[in-house]
Write an enzyme that holds these catalytic residues in place. Structure first.
Site, PDB file in Angstrom:
ATOM      1  N   SER A 130       0.828  -1.214   0.000  1.00  0.00           N
ATOM      2  CA  SER A 130       0.000   0.000   0.000  1.00  0.00           C
ATOM      3  C   SER A 130       0.858   1.257   0.000  1.00  0.00           C
ATOM      4  O   SER A 130       1.937   1.287   0.569  1.00  0.00           O
ATOM      5  CB  SER A 130      -0.906   0.025   1.232  1.00  0.00           C
ATOM      6  OG  SER A 130      -1.611   1.258   1.259  1.00  0.00           O
ATOM      7  N   LYS A 184      -4.419  -6.597   3.564  1.00  0.00           N
ATOM      8  CA  LYS A 184      -4.457  -5.480   2.607  1.00  0.00           C
ATOM      9  C   LYS A 184      -5.898  -5.180   2.176  1.00  0.00           C
ATOM     10  O   LYS A 184      -6.282  -4.017   1.988  1.00  0.00           O
ATOM     11  CB  LYS A 184      -3.583  -5.807   1.383  1.00  0.00           C
ATOM     12  CG  LYS A 184      -3.659  -4.770   0.257  1.00  0.00           C
ATOM     13  CD  LYS A 184      -3.165  -3.395   0.701  1.00  0.00           C
ATOM     14  CE  LYS A 184      -2.928  -2.397  -0.403  1.00  0.00           C
ATOM     15  NZ  LYS A 184      -3.974  -1.988  -1.259  1.00  0.00           N
ATOM     16  N   HIS A 187      -7.438  -3.278   4.892  1.00  0.00           N
ATOM     17  CA  HIS A 187      -6.858  -1.922   4.793  1.00  0.00           C
ATOM     18  C   HIS A 187      -7.655  -1.099   3.785  1.00  0.00           C
ATOM     19  O   HIS A 187      -8.029   0.048   4.032  1.00  0.00           O
ATOM     20  CB  HIS A 187      -5.391  -2.010   4.362  1.00  0.00           C
ATOM     21  CG  HIS A 187      -4.803  -0.710   3.869  1.00  0.00           C
ATOM     22  ND1 HIS A 187      -5.088  -0.194   2.610  1.00  0.00           N
ATOM     23  CD2 HIS A 187      -3.995   0.193   4.457  1.00  0.00           C
ATOM     24  CE1 HIS A 187      -4.461   0.963   2.464  1.00  0.00           C
ATOM     25  NE2 HIS A 187      -3.786   1.218   3.561  1.00  0.00           N
ATOM     26  N   ASN A 188      -7.923  -1.697   2.640  1.00  0.00           N
ATOM     27  CA  ASN A 188      -8.636  -0.959   1.594  1.00  0.00           C
ATOM     28  C   ASN A 188     -10.086  -0.675   1.980  1.00  0.00           C
ATOM     29  O   ASN A 188     -10.621   0.378   1.644  1.00  0.00           O
ATOM     30  CB  ASN A 188      -8.577  -1.724   0.270  1.00  0.00           C
ATOM     31  CG  ASN A 188      -7.255  -1.492  -0.440  1.00  0.00           C
ATOM     32  OD1 ASN A 188      -6.222  -1.297   0.209  1.00  0.00           O
ATOM     33  ND2 ASN A 188      -7.254  -1.507  -1.751  1.00  0.00           N
ATOM     34  N   GLU A 191      -9.865   2.154   4.065  1.00  0.00           N
ATOM     35  CA  GLU A 191      -9.544   3.293   3.169  1.00  0.00           C
ATOM     36  C   GLU A 191     -10.830   3.858   2.545  1.00  0.00           C
ATOM     37  O   GLU A 191     -11.057   5.076   2.551  1.00  0.00           O
ATOM     38  CB  GLU A 191      -8.577   2.785   2.090  1.00  0.00           C
ATOM     39  CG  GLU A 191      -8.270   3.742   0.954  1.00  0.00           C
ATOM     40  CD  GLU A 191      -7.418   3.053  -0.127  1.00  0.00           C
ATOM     41  OE1 GLU A 191      -6.344   2.505   0.206  1.00  0.00           O
ATOM     42  OE2 GLU A 191      -7.832   3.044  -1.303  1.00  0.00           O
TER      43      GLU A 191
HETATM   44  C1  6PG Z   1      -3.155   1.462  -1.613  1.00  0.00           C
HETATM   45  C2  6PG Z   1      -4.434   1.625  -2.355  1.00  0.00           C
HETATM   46  C3  6PG Z   1      -4.310   1.050  -3.718  1.00  0.00           C
HETATM   47  C4  6PG Z   1      -5.455   1.442  -4.632  1.00  0.00           C
HETATM   48  C5  6PG Z   1      -6.566   0.456  -4.602  1.00  0.00           C
HETATM   49  C6  6PG Z   1      -7.936   0.975  -4.313  1.00  0.00           C
HETATM   50  O1  6PG Z   1      -3.233   0.937  -0.518  1.00  0.00           O
HETATM   51  O2  6PG Z   1      -2.114   1.873  -2.130  1.00  0.00           O
HETATM   52  O3  6PG Z   1      -5.464   0.983  -1.679  1.00  0.00           O
HETATM   53  O4  6PG Z   1      -4.125  -0.313  -3.589  1.00  0.00           O
HETATM   54  O5  6PG Z   1      -5.813   2.730  -4.466  1.00  0.00           O
HETATM   55  O6  6PG Z   1      -6.501  -0.149  -5.823  1.00  0.00           O
HETATM   56  O7  6PG Z   1      -8.499   1.423  -5.456  1.00  0.00           O
HETATM   57  P1  6PG Z   1     -10.036   1.480  -5.777  1.00  0.00           P
HETATM   58  O8  6PG Z   1     -10.531   2.700  -5.093  1.00  0.00           O
HETATM   59  O9  6PG Z   1     -10.036   1.593  -7.261  1.00  0.00           O
HETATM   60  O10 6PG Z   1     -10.683   0.227  -5.320  1.00  0.00           O
END
Ligand code: 6PG
Length: 471
Positions: A130, A184, A187-188, A191
């Site tokens: 990430s 991960k 994590h997303n 995010e």
């Molecule tokens: C990271 C991000 C990266 C990317 C993802 C999410 O941790 O560096 O999460 O992996 O931004 O692909 O993208 P989407 O918003 O397109 O799902």
């Protein structure tokens, strides 16, 4: 000459940046891209780092350029491309050569690939990386999964290229098989939720308080000096204050309000449902992205019902209220993410290192924030306890929950959509309600399906005074 310490396949943005990072940290690396011209372009821009990079034009050349036992990072799009790449590469490798998938793989795929590799007696790692483009180049957060011995083989490289929190590398082995990619994924999910909470606050500032993009940027910049200090708060200030060179308008005002996604947030939600660890703030964030995509429908809705957002009255809600609401929302979203990690760890047989997960997210990754250090302390005290019951966060919730309630109340009253903040409040209230309303659900289930219920005053399964099982 087989001199490179490691190889990398896939010179897209992330692969290219990761290769430069590896070279920059003093490791010789051989690189390969299916479209050879991309390799040429990459080398042309490598500058002084070119001396540590070996460009190759075929997979055979790549394999021949790496010292044995080999380690090769795949940075190709998640999904079938990974399987195809492994199928093309594996026959060229020796039995102890290691393939490392560093893309955003679905952890179920990584579990399968790890099982296939194990059956074939060959090593395989799946690592979550990430930090976007800049992180890949100057220090990402790395979440490793697979055989620990294989991780140990390449840990010196991964730790060297990772971000550092003070001096601690943000690169950690999370567990067997798909554990790294699972961490991960969560994590997303976090995010997505963190971004949505900030977007909702932006909506209140813009549509409720009438702030222009620049003024919103000032608010985010100010928040970034306090408990909300984080990469996402910081970039929200920056994007709010950027100007579009074509029109001279704030960039935010010319960006279409339709958000894309590659699916990792959705995977988090699916998994939370599978393991029964609810993540309603993340669910709201994923749903909000999907609803954002329905641009035409939303326009038709506005024509039909009138625009939803109505301006707030002077002083009805303060910037400080909104800041505190965001703090509370953020704690709820992380509490849910950590709960999911704990629950899934148990189901998939991983002993996920909870404090280490919080630590590895302190720098380099997209959700890095000052709060994560306090979260790692909370996880160290008790890794399975919900974050809202950790004394530091209990106190923060006590201080901020009134503001969250006020913000959601005011926003709802004025038609400002705040689905993630509402979900955070709903979660908080549910998780502190000793007597819930699920007795009604149980009574209904028993009534129409004889599913039985438990009683406060007796052990066992019981039925109500209805239907054929009536007691
Ligand atoms: C990271 C991000 C990266 C990317 C993802 C999410 O941790 O560096 O999460 O992996 O931004 O692909 O993208 P989407 O918003 O397109 O799902």
């Amino acid at each position: 000459m087989s001199t490179s310490e490691i190889g990398l396949i896939g010179l897209g943005t992330m692969g290219a940046m990761l290769s430069l990072n590896i070279a920059d940290n003093g490791f010789d690396i051989a690189v390969y891209n299916r479209t050879a011209s991309k390799t040429d372009d990459f080398m042309a821009q490598a500058g002084p780092l070119a001396s540590r990079l070996t460009p190759t034009k075929t997979l055979e050349e790549l394999v021949a350029a790496i010292a044995k036992p080999r380690a090769i990072i795949l940075m190709v799009p998640a999904g079938e491309a990974v399987d195809q790449q492994i199928a093309a590469l594996r026959p060229l490798l020796d039995e102890d050569d290691l393939i490392i998938d560093a893309g955003n793989a679905n952890f179920h795929d990584t579990n399968r690939r790890a099982a296939e590799a194990r059956a074939a007696g060959v090593p395989y790692l799946g690592i979550g990386v990430s930090g976007g483009e800049e992180g890949a180049r100057f220090g990402p957060s790395i979440m490793g999964g697979g055989d620990k011995a294989q991780w140990d083989r390449v840990a010196h490289i991964l730790e060297a290229i990772s971000a550092k929190y003070e001096t601690t590398p943000c690169a950690t082995w999370m567990g067997e098989s798909g554990a790294g990619h699972f961490v991960k994924t969560v994590h997303n999910g976090i995010e997505y939720a963190d971004m949505q909470l900030i977007a909702e606050a932006y909506g209140v500032l813009r549509d409720g308080m009438g702030l222009d993009a620049n003024a919103c940027g000032d608010v985010f910049a100010q928040w970034n000096q306090g408990p909300l200090q984080s990469y996402l708060t910081e970039i929200s200030a920056k994007v709010s204050q950027a100007t579009d060179s074509k029109t001279g308008k704030p960039v935010l005002d010319i960006i279409l309000d339709r958000a894309g996604q590659k699916g990792t947030g959705r995977w988090t939600v699916i998994e939370s449902q599978q393991v029964g660890a609810p993540v309603p703030v993340i669910e709201a964030a994923v749903a909000a992205r999907n609803m954002s995509a329905a641009l035409d429908t939303r326009k038709a809705g506005e024509d039909l019902f009138g625009a939803a957002p109505q301006p707030l009255a002077e002083g009805e809600l303060t910037i400080a209220d909104l800041e505190a609401a965001l703090i509370a929302g953020k704690i709820m979203c992380y509490a849910q993410g950590f709960d999911l990690l704990n629950a899934a760890g148990g189901i998939y047989g991983w002993t996920l290192p909870m404090p280490e997960i919080a630590k590895v997210w302190r720098e380099g990754c997209i959700i890095r924030s000052s709060m994560l250090n306090d979260m790692s302390d909370a996880m160290s005290e008790d890794p399975t306890r919900n974050l809202m019951f950790a004394p530091y966060f209990t106190e923060l919730m006590r201080q901020s929950q009134t503001a969250l309630r006020k913000t959601v109340g005011v926003a709802v009253a004025h038609g400002l959509p705040v689905p993630a903040m509402s979900a955070a409040l709903g979660y908080f209230d549910t998780m502190r309600t000793a007597r819930s309303t699920a007795n009604m659900i149980q009574a209904q289930r028993d009534f129409f399906g004889a599913h039985s219920f438990e009683r406060f005053d007796a052990e066992g399964a019981h039925h109500g005074p209805w239907g054929s099982h009536a007691e």
